[in-house]
Design a protein around this motif. Structure first.
Motif, PDB file in Angstrom:
ATOM      1  N   ARG A  22      61.557  40.686  39.093  1.00  0.00           N
ATOM      2  CA  ARG A  22      60.502  40.854  40.103  1.00  0.00           C
ATOM      3  C   ARG A  22      59.749  42.173  39.900  1.00  0.00           C
ATOM      4  O   ARG A  22      58.519  42.213  40.044  1.00  0.00           O
ATOM      5  CB  ARG A  22      61.118  40.799  41.499  1.00  0.00           C
ATOM      6  CG  ARG A  22      61.661  39.415  41.854  1.00  0.00           C
ATOM      7  CD  ARG A  22      62.227  39.368  43.253  1.00  0.00           C
ATOM      8  NE  ARG A  22      62.703  38.032  43.570  1.00  0.00           N
ATOM      9  CZ  ARG A  22      63.224  37.685  44.741  1.00  0.00           C
ATOM     10  NH1 ARG A  22      63.349  38.591  45.697  1.00  0.00           N
ATOM     11  NH2 ARG A  22      63.632  36.450  44.942  1.00  0.00           N
ATOM     12  N   MET A  23      60.477  43.244  39.585  1.00  0.00           N
ATOM     13  CA  MET A  23      59.810  44.521  39.352  1.00  0.00           C
ATOM     14  C   MET A  23      58.905  44.446  38.130  1.00  0.00           C
ATOM     15  O   MET A  23      57.774  44.949  38.147  1.00  0.00           O
ATOM     16  CB  MET A  23      60.862  45.617  39.168  1.00  0.00           C
ATOM     17  CG  MET A  23      61.553  46.039  40.449  1.00  0.00           C
ATOM     18  SD  MET A  23      60.431  46.857  41.594  1.00  0.00           S
ATOM     19  CE  MET A  23      60.028  48.328  40.681  1.00  0.00           C
ATOM     20  N   LEU A  24      59.381  43.796  37.056  1.00  0.00           N
ATOM     21  CA  LEU A  24      58.552  43.673  35.858  1.00  0.00           C
ATOM     22  C   LEU A  24      57.327  42.821  36.134  1.00  0.00           C
ATOM     23  O   LEU A  24      56.225  43.140  35.671  1.00  0.00           O
ATOM     24  CB  LEU A  24      59.376  43.072  34.718  1.00  0.00           C
ATOM     25  CG  LEU A  24      60.495  43.952  34.145  1.00  0.00           C
ATOM     26  CD1 LEU A  24      61.223  43.230  33.030  1.00  0.00           C
ATOM     27  CD2 LEU A  24      59.942  45.276  33.640  1.00  0.00           C
ATOM     28  N   LEU A  25      57.494  41.734  36.889  1.00  0.00           N
ATOM     29  CA  LEU A  25      56.347  40.874  37.196  1.00  0.00           C
ATOM     30  C   LEU A  25      55.325  41.615  38.043  1.00  0.00           C
ATOM     31  O   LEU A  25      54.113  41.572  37.759  1.00  0.00           O
ATOM     32  CB  LEU A  25      56.828  39.610  37.913  1.00  0.00           C
ATOM     33  CG  LEU A  25      55.738  38.621  38.335  1.00  0.00           C
ATOM     34  CD1 LEU A  25      54.970  38.119  37.109  1.00  0.00           C
ATOM     35  CD2 LEU A  25      56.324  37.461  39.116  1.00  0.00           C
ATOM     36  N   LEU A  26      55.784  42.298  39.101  1.00  0.00           N
ATOM     37  CA  LEU A  26      54.851  43.040  39.952  1.00  0.00           C
ATOM     38  C   LEU A  26      54.181  44.177  39.185  1.00  0.00           C
ATOM     39  O   LEU A  26      52.983  44.433  39.365  1.00  0.00           O
ATOM     40  CB  LEU A  26      55.603  43.597  41.171  1.00  0.00           C
ATOM     41  CG  LEU A  26      56.110  42.565  42.180  1.00  0.00           C
ATOM     42  CD1 LEU A  26      56.897  43.235  43.285  1.00  0.00           C
ATOM     43  CD2 LEU A  26      54.939  41.776  42.777  1.00  0.00           C
ATOM     44  N   THR A  27      54.945  44.853  38.320  1.00  0.00           N
ATOM     45  CA  THR A  27      54.352  45.928  37.515  1.00  0.00           C
ATOM     46  C   THR A  27      53.294  45.379  36.579  1.00  0.00           C
ATOM     47  O   THR A  27      52.207  45.962  36.427  1.00  0.00           O
ATOM     48  CB  THR A  27      55.443  46.649  36.721  1.00  0.00           C
ATOM     49  OG1 THR A  27      56.425  47.156  37.628  1.00  0.00           O
ATOM     50  CG2 THR A  27      54.856  47.793  35.922  1.00  0.00           C
ATOM     51  N   LEU A  28      53.607  44.252  35.939  1.00  0.00           N
ATOM     52  CA  LEU A  28      52.639  43.647  35.024  1.00  0.00           C
ATOM     53  C   LEU A  28      51.368  43.241  35.756  1.00  0.00           C
ATOM     54  O   LEU A  28      50.245  43.488  35.280  1.00  0.00           O
ATOM     55  CB  LEU A  28      53.270  42.436  34.336  1.00  0.00           C
ATOM     56  CG  LEU A  28      52.382  41.677  33.346  1.00  0.00           C
ATOM     57  CD1 LEU A  28      51.946  42.591  32.201  1.00  0.00           C
ATOM     58  CD2 LEU A  28      53.097  40.451  32.813  1.00  0.00           C
ATOM     59  N   LEU A  29      51.521  42.622  36.938  1.00  0.00           N
ATOM     60  CA  LEU A  29      50.342  42.227  37.705  1.00  0.00           C
ATOM     61  C   LEU A  29      49.526  43.451  38.135  1.00  0.00           C
ATOM     62  O   LEU A  29      48.288  43.427  38.072  1.00  0.00           O
ATOM     63  CB  LEU A  29      50.774  41.419  38.935  1.00  0.00           C
ATOM     64  CG  LEU A  29      51.399  40.044  38.652  1.00  0.00           C
ATOM     65  CD1 LEU A  29      51.828  39.382  39.958  1.00  0.00           C
ATOM     66  CD2 LEU A  29      50.422  39.145  37.913  1.00  0.00           C
ATOM     67  N   ALA A  30      50.232  44.518  38.567  1.00  0.00           N
ATOM     68  CA  ALA A  30      49.518  45.730  38.980  1.00  0.00           C
ATOM     69  C   ALA A  30      48.772  46.360  37.809  1.00  0.00           C
ATOM     70  O   ALA A  30      47.622  46.785  37.937  1.00  0.00           O
ATOM     71  CB  ALA A  30      50.498  46.726  39.605  1.00  0.00           C
ATOM     72  N   VAL A  31      49.435  46.417  36.644  1.00  0.00           N
ATOM     73  CA  VAL A  31      48.791  47.012  35.463  1.00  0.00           C
ATOM     74  C   VAL A  31      47.583  46.194  35.039  1.00  0.00           C
ATOM     75  O   VAL A  31      46.498  46.735  34.762  1.00  0.00           O
ATOM     76  CB  VAL A  31      49.810  47.134  34.312  1.00  0.00           C
ATOM     77  CG1 VAL A  31      49.111  47.507  33.013  1.00  0.00           C
ATOM     78  CG2 VAL A  31      50.861  48.183  34.651  1.00  0.00           C
ATOM     79  N   LEU A  32      47.759  44.869  34.982  1.00  0.00           N
ATOM     80  CA  LEU A  32      46.645  44.022  34.567  1.00  0.00           C
ATOM     81  C   LEU A  32      45.486  44.105  35.554  1.00  0.00           C
ATOM     82  O   LEU A  32      44.316  44.135  35.152  1.00  0.00           O
ATOM     83  CB  LEU A  32      47.120  42.577  34.425  1.00  0.00           C
ATOM     84  CG  LEU A  32      48.108  42.305  33.275  1.00  0.00           C
ATOM     85  CD1 LEU A  32      48.509  40.841  33.268  1.00  0.00           C
ATOM     86  CD2 LEU A  32      47.502  42.703  31.943  1.00  0.00           C
ATOM     87  N   LEU A  33      45.801  44.147  36.864  1.00  0.00           N
ATOM     88  CA  LEU A  33      44.739  44.255  37.862  1.00  0.00           C
ATOM     89  C   LEU A  33      44.009  45.590  37.745  1.00  0.00           C
ATOM     90  O   LEU A  33      42.765  45.636  37.731  1.00  0.00           O
ATOM     91  CB  LEU A  33      45.340  44.093  39.258  1.00  0.00           C
ATOM     92  CG  LEU A  33      44.348  44.167  40.429  1.00  0.00           C
ATOM     93  CD1 LEU A  33      43.314  43.048  40.316  1.00  0.00           C
ATOM     94  CD2 LEU A  33      45.089  44.077  41.761  1.00  0.00           C
ATOM     95  N   ALA A  34      44.775  46.695  37.637  1.00  0.00           N
ATOM     96  CA  ALA A  34      44.150  48.023  37.537  1.00  0.00           C
ATOM     97  C   ALA A  34      43.346  48.153  36.248  1.00  0.00           C
ATOM     98  O   ALA A  34      42.195  48.613  36.256  1.00  0.00           O
ATOM     99  CB  ALA A  34      45.226  49.106  37.622  1.00  0.00           C
ATOM    100  N   GLN A  35      43.943  47.729  35.124  1.00  0.00           N
ATOM    101  CA  GLN A  35      43.237  47.838  33.850  1.00  0.00           C
ATOM    102  C   GLN A  35      42.037  46.897  33.811  1.00  0.00           C
ATOM    103  O   GLN A  35      40.994  47.235  33.239  1.00  0.00           O
ATOM    104  CB  GLN A  35      44.194  47.501  32.693  1.00  0.00           C
ATOM    105  CG  GLN A  35      45.311  48.504  32.495  1.00  0.00           C
ATOM    106  CD  GLN A  35      44.835  49.753  31.768  1.00  0.00           C
ATOM    107  OE1 GLN A  35      43.648  49.956  31.578  1.00  0.00           O
ATOM    108  NE2 GLN A  35      45.761  50.597  31.386  1.00  0.00           N
ATOM    109  N   GLY A  36      42.194  45.712  34.415  1.00  0.00           N
ATOM    110  CA  GLY A  36      41.068  44.783  34.434  1.00  0.00           C
ATOM    111  C   GLY A  36      39.887  45.326  35.231  1.00  0.00           C
ATOM    112  O   GLY A  36      38.742  45.265  34.781  1.00  0.00           O
ATOM    113  N   LEU A  37      40.170  45.892  36.433  1.00  0.00           N
ATOM    114  CA  LEU A  37      39.088  46.452  37.240  1.00  0.00           C
ATOM    115  C   LEU A  37      38.435  47.647  36.544  1.00  0.00           C
ATOM    116  O   LEU A  37      37.199  47.770  36.514  1.00  0.00           O
ATOM    117  CB  LEU A  37      39.632  46.878  38.613  1.00  0.00           C
ATOM    118  CG  LEU A  37      40.040  45.744  39.558  1.00  0.00           C
ATOM    119  CD1 LEU A  37      40.642  46.306  40.836  1.00  0.00           C
ATOM    120  CD2 LEU A  37      38.831  44.863  39.900  1.00  0.00           C
ATOM    121  N   SER A  38      39.270  48.536  35.984  1.00  0.00           N
ATOM    122  CA  SER A  38      38.694  49.689  35.294  1.00  0.00           C
ATOM    123  C   SER A  38      37.900  49.256  34.062  1.00  0.00           C
ATOM    124  O   SER A  38      36.850  49.841  33.761  1.00  0.00           O
ATOM    125  CB  SER A  38      39.809  50.649  34.880  1.00  0.00           C
ATOM    126  OG  SER A  38      40.706  50.026  33.968  1.00  0.00           O
TER     127      SER A  38
END
Length: 480
Positions: free
Chosen positions: A12-28
């Protein structure tokens, strides 16, 4: 479609981290790409205006030449080669297959047209278009670029290995004279296509996500080990292994605080079990003496009827005392956790009932896959009570095993009348017996269920459609 939901904390931590990273990197990346495109469009328009000023200067120069000198100047320009534009004079505007309009192409066309009309006059006929090099026409005869000498136009209109579009500008100089100007935009604006994320940016996102997931994975694994030890200690506590050793020796302050609370609880449970054992031993001693004394006094009575009444009351009192003591004795089994061979336990229990000496009253199907971590005598008593209960109230017992990595499951089916649905849970209570069944103390199912609970398992009842009762014993698998 069901969403992927990991069960472990690490997943769960890896999935949430991956989603957060992809969302942040995608927006930036989207913001960065939009700013990059705006900057590129601004530079493109500036280059187009500079190119348009050069075109306007060339048109003004050709306008100043006498009509007879214009072809001569064009021949000299073609012979020299290396010019920025390819220029020709035609008697009409050339028709060519235009490229699909895009935002950048439209911006360039508008910028060039605006500068030319400002420099040459708003009443001049001007045509500004983008043409593919493969469809480019040069003269009235419709010659293609590849059909011309390389020194005439290739140096100005080709940029190998890139095949950029050509900006074609046609301006009316006279009634039957059109000035044809073909050119390329300067680097880096030759393609005019809106590119996506650069490969370097994608690699940066991938590497950043990978390193972050690796770091989070190591961190969560490091922090979850004390939780696993704490869970194992709690599981051993449910099996009765009460001791004073700490369940874990590391982790964050919160986990350490939980471990201390668990240690304190284990100590209280240990004291409670010891005190309960001592209490029931004392009760056993204190009650048996007056019951025996009362029996002696009853035998001295002269009235047989009164003696029979007192005898029945004393028998019932002794039955209750023995039942309570047996319940405590059968459920409070002090054993160490060992590797229990369930197949051997079942074979020992069903052997007396197998044909021919037992008339086949008990049947057994299936095998246990591997040993089970539990209390040997307690498990044997639990399964024995279930078999005895099936034989007592259903005449026959049919056992079947389902064993996998998660749990050991034993089904015990009988051929009796079953249990009314509203009393399926009532039969687990001490001394409860259905009408017409007065044999025993009414403790067998309750004791079996308590032993199953102490191993983290469960005992459930279910009436079979064809008649009879099914008792299901579930013992969850743990590390042996």
């Amino acid at each position: 479609m069901r969403l992927f939901k990991p069960r472990s904390l690490l997943g769960r931590m890896l999935l949430l981290t991956l989603l957060a990273v992809l969302l942040a990197q995608g927006l930036s990346s989207i913001i960065w790409l939009s700013q990059l495109r705006a900057t590129q469009l601004e530079g493109l328009v500036t280059s187009a205006r500079s190119l348009a000023h050069s075109m306007a200067a060339s048109v003004s120069y050709f306008r100043s030449l006498p009509l007879a000198y214009r072809p001569l100047v064009l021949d000299q320009l073609r012979s020299m080669g290396g010019t920025r534009f390819f220029v020709s004079l035609n008697d009409k505007p050339l028709g060519m297959q235009l490229l699909e309009p895009t935002a950048r192409k439209t911006a360039v066309i508008d910028a060039v047209s605006a500068v030319l009309r400002t420099q040459l006059g708003s009443d001049v006929d001007i045509s500004v278009t983008f043409v593919s090099p493969d469809d480019l026409r040069i003269f009235n005869s419709g010659l293609k670029l590849d059909e011309l000498p390389r020194s005439w136009a290739h140096y100005a209109l080709t940029l190998e290995p890139v095949n950029p579009p050509v900006l074609v500008t046609q301006i009316r100089l006279g009634p039957t004279e059109w000035l044809y100007i073909a050119s390329l935009l300067p680097e880096p604006y030759t393609t005019l296509e809106e590119e996506g994320l650069p490969a370097q940016q994608i690699w940066f996102i991938a590497l950043t996500s990978g390193f972050l997931l690796l770091f989070i994975g190591v961190l969560v694994h490091w922090q979850s080990r004390p939780l696993k030890r704490l869970a194992r200690a709690a599981r051993e506590l449910s099996l009765g292994e009460v001791n004073n050793e700490p369940p874990m020796d590391g982790g964050g302050s919160e986990v350490v605080e939980v471990a201390r609370a668990l240690n304190a609880m284990r100590e209280r449970i240990s004291r409670y079990l010891t005190e309960r054992s001592q209490l029931f031993s004392a009760i056993s001693h204190d009650l048996r003496t007056p019951i025996t004394r009362l029996r002696l006094r009853v035998e001295l009575l002269d009235d047989p009827a009164l003696e029979a009444k007192f005898g029945r009351d004393l028998d019932e009192l002794e039955l209750l005392v023995k039942g309570a003591l047996q319940c405590v004795k059968d459920t409070d089994i002090h054993e160490n956790i060992e590797r229990v061979d369930l197949d051997q336990v079942l074979d020992c229990l069903v052997e007396p009932y197998l044909a021919p000496q037992g008339n086949g009253r008990v049947t057994l199907q299936g095998k246990a896959r591997r040993p089970y971590a539990g209390k040997p005598l307690a498990i044997k008593r639990c399964i024995g009570n279930l078999i005895d209960n099936a034989l007592k109230y259903g005449d026959r017992a049919h056992l079947s095993i389902h064993d996998d990595a998660q749990a050991f499951v034993l089904y015990v089916d009988d051929e009796g009348p079953g249990v009314p649905e509203q009393r399926l849970q009532k039969v687990f209570e001490p001394h409860f017996r259905l009408a017409g069944t007065q044999q025993g103390y009414g403790l067998g199912l309750g004791i079996a269920r308590n032993i199953a609970h102490s191993h983290g398992g469960e005992v459930t009842l279910q009436n079979l459609p064809a008649g009879g009762l099914r008792v299901t014993l579930v013992l969850p698998r743990k590390t042996v």
